[in-house]
Design a protein around this motif. Structure first.
Motif, PDB file in Angstrom:
ATOM      1  N   THR A  54       0.835  -1.203   0.000  1.00 18.23           N
ATOM      2  CA  THR A  54       0.000   0.000   0.000  1.00 18.23           C
ATOM      3  C   THR A  54       0.868   1.250   0.000  1.00 18.23           C
ATOM      4  O   THR A  54       0.619   2.191  -0.760  1.00 18.23           O
ATOM      5  CB  THR A  54      -0.934   0.001   1.236  1.00 18.23           C
ATOM      6  OG1 THR A  54      -1.747  -1.161   1.198  1.00 18.23           O
ATOM      7  CG2 THR A  54      -1.810   1.230   1.274  1.00 18.23           C
ATOM      8  N   LEU A  55       1.899   1.269   0.859  1.00 20.01           N
ATOM      9  CA  LEU A  55       2.760   2.447   0.939  1.00 20.01           C
ATOM     10  C   LEU A  55       3.563   2.649  -0.349  1.00 20.01           C
ATOM     11  O   LEU A  55       3.812   3.794  -0.760  1.00 20.01           O
ATOM     12  CB  LEU A  55       3.705   2.336   2.135  1.00 20.01           C
ATOM     13  CG  LEU A  55       3.046   2.436   3.507  1.00 20.01           C
ATOM     14  CD1 LEU A  55       4.052   2.129   4.602  1.00 20.01           C
ATOM     15  CD2 LEU A  55       2.416   3.811   3.709  1.00 20.01           C
ATOM     16  N   LEU A  64       1.402   9.460   1.055  1.00 22.61           N
ATOM     17  CA  LEU A  64       2.195   8.562   1.897  1.00 22.61           C
ATOM     18  C   LEU A  64       1.930   8.834   3.375  1.00 22.61           C
ATOM     19  O   LEU A  64       1.715   7.897   4.155  1.00 22.61           O
ATOM     20  CB  LEU A  64       3.695   8.732   1.585  1.00 22.61           C
ATOM     21  CG  LEU A  64       4.646   7.850   2.391  1.00 22.61           C
ATOM     22  CD1 LEU A  64       4.447   6.379   2.031  1.00 22.61           C
ATOM     23  CD2 LEU A  64       6.087   8.262   2.144  1.00 22.61           C
ATOM     24  N   VAL A  65       1.904  10.096   3.764  1.00 24.83           N
ATOM     25  CA  VAL A  65       1.623  10.458   5.166  1.00 24.83           C
ATOM     26  C   VAL A  65       0.214  10.038   5.536  1.00 24.83           C
ATOM     27  O   VAL A  65      -0.021   9.505   6.626  1.00 24.83           O
ATOM     28  CB  VAL A  65       1.834  11.979   5.383  1.00 24.83           C
ATOM     29  CG1 VAL A  65       1.338  12.417   6.742  1.00 24.83           C
ATOM     30  CG2 VAL A  65       3.303  12.331   5.207  1.00 24.83           C
ATOM     31  N   SER A  66      -0.719  10.242   4.664  1.00 23.29           N
ATOM     32  CA  SER A  66      -2.110   9.863   4.910  1.00 23.29           C
ATOM     33  C   SER A  66      -2.245   8.351   5.078  1.00 23.29           C
ATOM     34  O   SER A  66      -2.954   7.878   5.966  1.00 23.29           O
ATOM     35  CB  SER A  66      -2.982  10.354   3.760  1.00 23.29           C
ATOM     36  OG  SER A  66      -4.307   9.927   3.940  1.00 23.29           O
ATOM     37  N   LEU A  67      -1.561   7.603   4.226  1.00 25.90           N
ATOM     38  CA  LEU A  67      -1.606   6.144   4.315  1.00 25.90           C
ATOM     39  C   LEU A  67      -0.966   5.644   5.605  1.00 25.90           C
ATOM     40  O   LEU A  67      -1.482   4.718   6.256  1.00 25.90           O
ATOM     41  CB  LEU A  67      -0.902   5.513   3.108  1.00 25.90           C
ATOM     42  CG  LEU A  67      -1.633   5.596   1.774  1.00 25.90           C
ATOM     43  CD1 LEU A  67      -0.749   5.100   0.634  1.00 25.90           C
ATOM     44  CD2 LEU A  67      -2.925   4.790   1.829  1.00 25.90           C
ATOM     45  N   GLN A  68       0.164   6.255   6.005  1.00 25.53           N
ATOM     46  CA  GLN A  68       0.815   5.853   7.246  1.00 25.53           C
ATOM     47  C   GLN A  68      -0.110   6.068   8.439  1.00 25.53           C
ATOM     48  O   GLN A  68      -0.193   5.226   9.334  1.00 25.53           O
ATOM     49  CB  GLN A  68       2.117   6.630   7.455  1.00 25.53           C
ATOM     50  CG  GLN A  68       3.251   6.150   6.592  1.00 25.53           C
ATOM     51  CD  GLN A  68       4.510   6.974   6.799  1.00 25.53           C
ATOM     52  OE1 GLN A  68       4.441   8.165   7.064  1.00 25.53           O
ATOM     53  NE2 GLN A  68       5.661   6.320   6.657  1.00 25.53           N
ATOM     54  N   ALA A  69      -0.787   7.184   8.472  1.00 22.68           N
ATOM     55  CA  ALA A  69      -1.711   7.469   9.565  1.00 22.68           C
ATOM     56  C   ALA A  69      -2.866   6.476   9.575  1.00 22.68           C
ATOM     57  O   ALA A  69      -3.293   5.999  10.634  1.00 22.68           O
ATOM     58  CB  ALA A  69      -2.238   8.901   9.445  1.00 22.68           C
ATOM     59  N   LEU A  71      -2.789   3.431   8.473  1.00 20.39           N
ATOM     60  CA  LEU A  71      -2.302   2.097   8.820  1.00 20.39           C
ATOM     61  C   LEU A  71      -1.918   1.979  10.297  1.00 20.39           C
ATOM     62  O   LEU A  71      -1.869   0.875  10.840  1.00 20.39           O
ATOM     63  CB  LEU A  71      -1.100   1.731   7.943  1.00 20.39           C
ATOM     64  CG  LEU A  71      -1.391   1.546   6.452  1.00 20.39           C
ATOM     65  CD1 LEU A  71      -0.090   1.370   5.679  1.00 20.39           C
ATOM     66  CD2 LEU A  71      -2.316   0.362   6.230  1.00 20.39           C
ATOM     67  N   ALA A  72      -1.643   3.097  10.947  1.00 23.14           N
ATOM     68  CA  ALA A  72      -1.212   3.059  12.351  1.00 23.14           C
ATOM     69  C   ALA A  72      -2.340   2.610  13.276  1.00 23.14           C
ATOM     70  O   ALA A  72      -2.113   1.825  14.202  1.00 23.14           O
ATOM     71  CB  ALA A  72      -0.700   4.430  12.778  1.00 23.14           C
ATOM     72  N   GLN A  73      -3.540   3.084  13.061  1.00 17.67           N
ATOM     73  CA  GLN A  73      -4.669   2.777  13.941  1.00 17.67           C
ATOM     74  C   GLN A  73      -4.939   1.271  14.056  1.00 17.67           C
ATOM     75  O   GLN A  73      -5.017   0.749  15.170  1.00 17.67           O
ATOM     76  CB  GLN A  73      -5.926   3.520  13.474  1.00 17.67           C
ATOM     77  CG  GLN A  73      -7.166   3.245  14.294  1.00 17.67           C
ATOM     78  CD  GLN A  73      -7.089   3.811  15.700  1.00 17.67           C
ATOM     79  OE1 GLN A  73      -6.312   4.710  15.978  1.00 17.67           O
ATOM     80  NE2 GLN A  73      -7.897   3.269  16.593  1.00 17.67           N
TER      81      GLN A  73
END
Length: 183
Positions: A54-55, A64-69, A71-73
């Motif tokens: 995904t990243l 990329l920042v949006s996807l990381q956020a 995926l963190a939850q």
């Protein structure tokens, strides 16, 4: 008045049975933790591969920042669920071992009561006071054990409630932080 070999054998059998129960409980708990760890490791690998794909598909830094956020939850929720599962396994194991010890204590008290009754019947005159004092001490010790046991159960219930509250707060906080980063 004295214990017979049959009484010793019966007492030893009860003790061995209790130890086997505790050993089986410990092994069952270890099996559950091992299964949980294996399942968690498998899921972690699958999630890592999926997250990496995904990243790598991100078109720019903002995405990329949006996807990381995003995926963190789920990762935090999975870590919390894992911790909760380990806690539940250990709490159940502790409860089962406590039941065995309580049963052993009950049997011990019955045996001591029987011995004291035999002693009081065969004891010389005037020893009633000593037998009564021993019975009173045993009753006081049992009462103290019951009080401590009840207090320990209350502490466990409070701890469980606090763990649940902290878990929920952590998941909510990470979710809110992830939404702020994505925005």
């Amino acid at each position: 008045m004295f214990a017979t070999p049959e009484q010793f054998a019966a007492a030893n059998k009860v003790t061995v049975d209790a130890l086997l129960t505790i050993a089986n409980t410990a092994l069952a708990s270890a099996e559950r933790v091992a299964a949980l760890n294996l399942h968690t490791a498998r899921a972690l690998i699958e999630d890592s591969v999926s997250s990496t794909k995904t990243l790598l598909g991100a078109k720019d830094v903002q995405e990329l920042v949006s996807l990381q956020a995003a995926l963190a939850q789920p990762n935090v929720e999975k870590a919390v669920a894992y911790s909760r599962s380990v806690y539940e396994i250990s709490a159940q194991t502790q409860e089962e071992v406590s039941k065995v010890f309580e049963a052993q204590l009950t049997e011990f008290n019955k045996a001591i009561g029987g011995v004291l009754d035999k002693v009081s019947k065969n004891a010389p005159a005037g020893s009633d006071v000593a037998v009564a004092a021993v019975k009173s001490a045993i009753a006081a010790a049992n009462s103290a054990f019951d009080s401590v046991n009840k207090a320990a159960k209350q502490v466990a219930e409070i701890a469980e409630a606090n763990v649940a509250a902290a878990t929920n707060a952590t998941v909510k906080a990470v979710g809110a932080a992830g939404k702020k980063k994505a925005a």
